[in-house]
Design a protein around this motif. Sequence first.
Motif, PDB file in Angstrom:
ATOM      1  N   LYS A   1      -6.674   6.985  -6.126  1.00 55.61           N
ATOM      2  CA  LYS A   1      -6.512   8.544  -5.688  1.00 55.61           C
ATOM      3  C   LYS A   1      -5.506   8.840  -4.999  1.00 55.61           C
ATOM      4  O   LYS A   1      -4.859  10.112  -4.498  1.00 55.61           O
ATOM      5  CB  LYS A   1      -8.118   9.346  -5.641  1.00 55.61           C
ATOM      6  N   GLY A   2      -5.319   8.065  -3.609  1.00 58.85           N
ATOM      7  CA  GLY A   2      -5.096   8.908  -2.325  1.00 58.85           C
ATOM      8  C   GLY A   2      -6.009   9.345  -1.004  1.00 58.85           C
ATOM      9  O   GLY A   2      -6.464   9.939  -1.540  1.00 58.85           O
ATOM     10  N   VAL A   3      -5.625   8.155  -0.007  1.00 60.73           N
ATOM     11  CA  VAL A   3      -6.140   8.896   0.638  1.00 60.73           C
ATOM     12  C   VAL A   3      -6.276   9.683   1.817  1.00 60.73           C
ATOM     13  O   VAL A   3      -7.346  10.241   2.805  1.00 60.73           O
ATOM     14  CB  VAL A   3      -7.313   7.146   1.545  1.00 60.73           C
TER      15      VAL A   3
ATOM     16  N   ASN B   1     -21.879   8.483   4.540  1.00 65.31           N
ATOM     17  CA  ASN B   1     -21.448   7.224   5.282  1.00 65.31           C
ATOM     18  C   ASN B   1     -21.740   7.515   6.710  1.00 65.31           C
ATOM     19  O   ASN B   1     -21.905   6.206   7.469  1.00 65.31           O
ATOM     20  CB  ASN B   1     -19.796   5.960   5.469  1.00 65.31           C
TER      21      ASN B   1
ATOM     22  N   ARG C   1     -19.930   0.452  -1.629  1.00 66.92           N
ATOM     23  CA  ARG C   1     -21.106   0.354  -2.524  1.00 66.92           C
ATOM     24  C   ARG C   1     -20.773  -0.995  -3.840  1.00 66.92           C
ATOM     25  O   ARG C   1     -20.002  -0.572  -4.082  1.00 66.92           O
ATOM     26  CB  ARG C   1     -20.408   1.592  -3.618  1.00 66.92           C
TER      27      ARG C   1
ATOM     28  N   THR D   1     -10.576   2.550  -7.345  1.00 64.16           N
ATOM     29  CA  THR D   1     -11.264   2.868  -7.196  1.00 64.16           C
ATOM     30  C   THR D   1     -13.334   2.891  -6.423  1.00 64.16           C
ATOM     31  O   THR D   1     -13.871   2.061  -7.537  1.00 64.16           O
ATOM     32  CB  THR D   1     -11.666   4.527  -8.235  1.00 64.16           C
ATOM     33  N   GLN D   2     -13.459   3.874  -6.153  1.00 63.32           N
ATOM     34  CA  GLN D   2     -14.976   3.630  -5.633  1.00 63.32           C
ATOM     35  C   GLN D   2     -16.180   4.582  -6.128  1.00 63.32           C
ATOM     36  O   GLN D   2     -17.153   4.748  -5.329  1.00 63.32           O
ATOM     37  CB  GLN D   2     -15.615   3.566  -4.180  1.00 63.32           C
ATOM     38  N   ASP D   3     -15.495   5.147  -6.957  1.00 63.49           N
ATOM     39  CA  ASP D   3     -16.085   6.351  -7.765  1.00 63.49           C
ATOM     40  C   ASP D   3     -17.026   6.261  -8.277  1.00 63.49           C
ATOM     41  O   ASP D   3     -16.248   5.894  -9.898  1.00 63.49           O
ATOM     42  CB  ASP D   3     -14.767   7.640  -8.295  1.00 63.49           C
TER      43      ASP D   3
ATOM     44  N   ARG E   1      -9.902  16.457  -4.535  1.00 61.48           N
ATOM     45  CA  ARG E   1     -10.934  15.255  -5.459  1.00 61.48           C
ATOM     46  C   ARG E   1     -11.504  16.542  -6.043  1.00 61.48           C
ATOM     47  O   ARG E   1     -11.454  18.054  -5.881  1.00 61.48           O
ATOM     48  CB  ARG E   1     -11.523  15.413  -4.105  1.00 61.48           C
TER      49      ARG E   1
ATOM     50  N   GLN F   1      -0.486   6.685  -6.099  1.00 65.14           N
ATOM     51  CA  GLN F   1      -1.328   7.916  -5.699  1.00 65.14           C
ATOM     52  C   GLN F   1      -1.654   8.908  -6.429  1.00 65.14           C
ATOM     53  O   GLN F   1      -0.425   9.165  -6.923  1.00 65.14           O
ATOM     54  CB  GLN F   1      -0.685   8.614  -4.114  1.00 65.14           C
TER      55      GLN F   1
ATOM     56  N   SER G   1       0.611  -1.658  -0.433  1.00 65.02           N
ATOM     57  CA  SER G   1       0.149   0.136  -0.349  1.00 65.02           C
ATOM     58  C   SER G   1       0.940   1.432   0.564  1.00 65.02           C
ATOM     59  O   SER G   1       2.198   1.188   0.278  1.00 65.02           O
ATOM     60  CB  SER G   1      -0.758   0.064   0.786  1.00 65.02           C
ATOM     61  N   MET G   2      -0.128   2.357  -0.018  1.00 60.50           N
ATOM     62  CA  MET G   2       0.593   3.161  -0.254  1.00 60.50           C
ATOM     63  C   MET G   2       0.344   4.596   0.269  1.00 60.50           C
ATOM     64  O   MET G   2      -1.047   5.152   0.764  1.00 60.50           O
ATOM     65  CB  MET G   2       1.090   4.092  -1.328  1.00 60.50           C
TER      66      MET G   2
ATOM     67  N   GLU H   1     -14.014   9.944   3.221  1.00 60.27           N
ATOM     68  CA  GLU H   1     -13.765   9.551   2.220  1.00 60.27           C
ATOM     69  C   GLU H   1     -15.169   9.777   1.462  1.00 60.27           C
ATOM     70  O   GLU H   1     -15.300  10.141   0.450  1.00 60.27           O
ATOM     71  CB  GLU H   1     -12.947   7.854   1.210  1.00 60.27           C
ATOM     72  N   HIS H   2     -16.037   9.796   2.256  1.00 59.84           N
ATOM     73  CA  HIS H   2     -17.874   9.920   1.723  1.00 59.84           C
ATOM     74  C   HIS H   2     -18.616  10.131   3.320  1.00 59.84           C
ATOM     75  O   HIS H   2     -18.853   8.927   4.136  1.00 59.84           O
ATOM     76  CB  HIS H   2     -18.440   8.621   1.278  1.00 59.84           C
TER      77      HIS H   2
HETATM   78  C1  LIG Z   1      -8.727  -1.922  -2.947  1.00 60.66           C
HETATM   79  C2  LIG Z   1      -8.080   0.103  -2.534  1.00 60.66           C
HETATM   80  C3  LIG Z   1      -7.467  -0.237  -1.848  1.00 60.66           C
HETATM   81  C4  LIG Z   1      -6.631   1.319  -1.428  1.00 60.66           C
HETATM   82  N1  LIG Z   1      -5.464   1.522  -1.016  1.00 60.66           N
HETATM   83  C5  LIG Z   1      -4.732   2.426  -1.103  1.00 60.66           C
HETATM   84  C6  LIG Z   1      -3.769   2.905  -0.575  1.00 60.66           C
HETATM   85  O1  LIG Z   1      -2.842   1.796  -0.771  1.00 60.66           O
HETATM   86  N2  LIG Z   1      -3.163   4.156  -0.382  1.00 60.66           N
HETATM   87  C7  LIG Z   1      -3.948   5.231  -0.106  1.00 60.66           C
HETATM   88  O2  LIG Z   1      -3.665   5.860   0.277  1.00 60.66           O
HETATM   89  N3  LIG Z   1      -5.220   4.658  -0.112  1.00 60.66           N
HETATM   90  C8  LIG Z   1      -5.394   3.714  -0.764  1.00 60.66           C
HETATM   91  N4  LIG Z   1      -6.991   3.525  -0.603  1.00 60.66           N
HETATM   92  C9  LIG Z   1      -8.278   4.449  -1.033  1.00 60.66           C
HETATM   93  C10 LIG Z   1      -8.219   5.751  -1.705  1.00 60.66           C
HETATM   94  O3  LIG Z   1      -7.445   6.077  -2.566  1.00 60.66           O
HETATM   95  C11 LIG Z   1      -9.064   6.743  -2.297  1.00 60.66           C
HETATM   96  O4  LIG Z   1      -9.270   7.227  -0.825  1.00 60.66           O
HETATM   97  C12 LIG Z   1      -9.990   5.476  -1.567  1.00 60.66           C
HETATM   98  O5  LIG Z   1     -10.705   4.669  -3.039  1.00 60.66           O
HETATM   99  C13 LIG Z   1     -11.987   6.653  -1.755  1.00 60.66           C
HETATM  100  O6  LIG Z   1     -11.844   7.514  -3.366  1.00 60.66           O
HETATM  101  P1  LIG Z   1     -12.426   7.239  -4.459  1.00 60.66           P
HETATM  102  O7  LIG Z   1     -11.273   7.153  -5.260  1.00 60.66           O
HETATM  103  O8  LIG Z   1     -13.222   5.894  -4.093  1.00 60.66           O
HETATM  104  O9  LIG Z   1     -13.573   8.175  -4.628  1.00 60.66           O
HETATM  105  P2  LIG Z   1     -13.303   9.581  -4.007  1.00 60.66           P
HETATM  106  O10 LIG Z   1     -13.038  10.846  -5.149  1.00 60.66           O
HETATM  107  O11 LIG Z   1     -12.971  10.106  -3.026  1.00 60.66           O
HETATM  108  O12 LIG Z   1     -14.914   9.646  -4.323  1.00 60.66           O
HETATM  109  C14 LIG Z   1     -15.769   9.697  -5.653  1.00 60.66           C
HETATM  110  C15 LIG Z   1     -17.218   9.182  -5.399  1.00 60.66           C
HETATM  111  O13 LIG Z   1     -16.552   7.629  -4.648  1.00 60.66           O
HETATM  112  C16 LIG Z   1     -17.751   7.458  -4.243  1.00 60.66           C
HETATM  113  N5  LIG Z   1     -17.640   6.912  -2.837  1.00 60.66           N
HETATM  114  C17 LIG Z   1     -15.887   7.144  -2.226  1.00 60.66           C
HETATM  115  N6  LIG Z   1     -14.983   6.071  -1.454  1.00 60.66           N
HETATM  116  C18 LIG Z   1     -17.028   6.145  -0.736  1.00 60.66           C
HETATM  117  C19 LIG Z   1     -16.786   5.126   0.323  1.00 60.66           C
HETATM  118  N7  LIG Z   1     -15.696   5.199   1.423  1.00 60.66           N
HETATM  119  N8  LIG Z   1     -18.574   4.969   0.777  1.00 60.66           N
HETATM  120  C20 LIG Z   1     -19.404   5.245  -0.377  1.00 60.66           C
HETATM  121  N9  LIG Z   1     -19.080   5.920  -1.670  1.00 60.66           N
HETATM  122  C21 LIG Z   1     -17.583   6.615  -1.561  1.00 60.66           C
HETATM  123  C22 LIG Z   1     -18.765   8.297  -3.542  1.00 60.66           C
HETATM  124  O14 LIG Z   1     -19.951   8.738  -4.647  1.00 60.66           O
HETATM  125  C23 LIG Z   1     -18.262   9.937  -3.737  1.00 60.66           C
HETATM  126  O15 LIG Z   1     -19.043  10.958  -3.898  1.00 60.66           O
HETATM  127  C24 LIG Z   1      -7.446   2.125  -1.482  1.00 60.66           C
HETATM  128  C25 LIG Z   1      -8.583   2.366  -2.150  1.00 60.66           C
HETATM  129  C26 LIG Z   1      -8.963   0.771  -2.081  1.00 60.66           C
HETATM  130  C27 LIG Z   1     -10.648   0.440  -2.990  1.00 60.66           C
END
Ligand SMILES: Cc1cc2nc3c(=O)[nH]c(=O)nc-3n(C[C@H](O)[C@H](O)[C@H](O)COP(=O)(O)OP(=O)(O)OC[C@H]3O[C@@H](n4cnc5c(N)ncnc54)[C@H](O)[C@@H]3O)c2cc1C
Length: 323
Positions: free
Chosen positions: A196-198, A301, A262, A235-237, A209, A172, A143-144, A297-298
């Motif tokens: 994207k990066g958390v 929730n 999601r 991504t969960q977007d 964002r 990220q 992970s990063m 991140e949302h």
């Molecule tokens: C498998 C996996 C591994 C990851 N590993 C890392 C890592 O190593 N390092 C790191 O910095 N980050 C990691 N992340 C987290 C990542 O960086 C984002 O913070 C996270 O995926 C939220 O960004 P997004 O691209 O989903 O969309 P965002 O731009 O954050 O959100 C856009 C839209 O996506 C939807 N969404 C996003 N998150 C959620 C949620 N939790 N619940 C409901 N809807 C949501 C919403 O509709 C939101 O408006 C990981 C994520 C995943 C899925």
Amino acid sequence: MSDFEQREVTIRALKSFAADPFLREFFISSKTFQDFLRPAANRYIVGENHFELFGKIKNLEHIGYNTGIEFAGEETSSISEINIAVNEYINLIDSIEEGNYNKPQLGFDLSNLGSGISKEIAILNCEKICQKAIKKDIPIIISMERSKWTDVILDIFFILRKKFSNLGITLQAQLNRTYDDVKEVIKTGCKIRLVKGVYDESRDISLPRGGELNKRYLELLREIADNNNIFAYATQDPKLVDMIRGEGMHKRGEHEMLHGVRPELIKSSRELLTIKPRISCVYGYNWYLHFMHRLAEHPENIYQAFNDLYLRNKNKELYSHHY
Ligand SMILES: Cc1cc2nc3c(=O)[nH]c(=O)nc-3n(C[C@H](O)[C@H](O)[C@H](O)COP(=O)(O)OP(=O)(O)OC[C@H]3O[C@@H](n4cnc5c(N)ncnc54)[C@H](O)[C@@H]3O)c2cc1C
């Protein structure tokens, strides 16, 4: 304050609660606090032990997903906690073999393996895990973490990747430096997981964002895909996923999401019948940080979390139906 500003402040607040050492300590020491939060965290944490974890893995494999496993943990400089994490991964590899599971991908933060103490300790520990995993053909993804760790994490990755073909890395999109990092990482031919990066990073080194970040994410993903690297778009977007599908990149890389977020979105990736998507399953007892990040991140929730707390332990059963 506008609704938008209010939302931004809530995100900042949740990220600061996630990073707060006092709250993290309190969580570890207070069973009452853990019991209080657990019904809401159960949505994202698949279990606290191997029995619960592998029950979930079996179900997900059965309905058509690849899986990832991560032992919940945090940045630590305690040797005993680091050893616990390393042994946990070693035992996991044995359990995967014994249970004949479909080679789940193992993921971890290097700060759980000692990078906060020294690079050498983290290399030694990561090597132990990779050595055991490669014999069983089990993939590993690093992970990063926060930007202050990016150089150390990449250094360790480049050293170990020379020995372990099963080792991949997360990058990220939000960090400006990732344009350069991706070029170097691509050369290794490893699996790249793009997120994207958390973490809350300063504006001089990162993008917030929004549309610009999504545009950058797609550019980076194209570059990875065009160089024939194996990749995951984590991504969960839903909007970004639509854009990835619009460019046909979903036929070249896997969609990876965290368990509990999601489920309908990753289910739609499964139903496309292209590349099998992967659900990353976090388990273990130290789940405070993971839980807080899912809220941050949302922030909507939070409503769901209060609902889960109000309905208490029912959500776990209800939730598994959505996959
Ligand atoms: C498998 C996996 C591994 C990851 N590993 C890392 C890592 O190593 N390092 C790191 O910095 N980050 C990691 N992340 C987290 C990542 O960086 C984002 O913070 C996270 O995926 C939220 O960004 P997004 O691209 O989903 O969309 P965002 O731009 O954050 O959100 C856009 C839209 O996506 C939807 N969404 C996003 N998150 C959620 C949620 N939790 N619940 C409901 N809807 C949501 C919403 O509709 C939101 O408006 C990981 C994520 C995943 C899925």
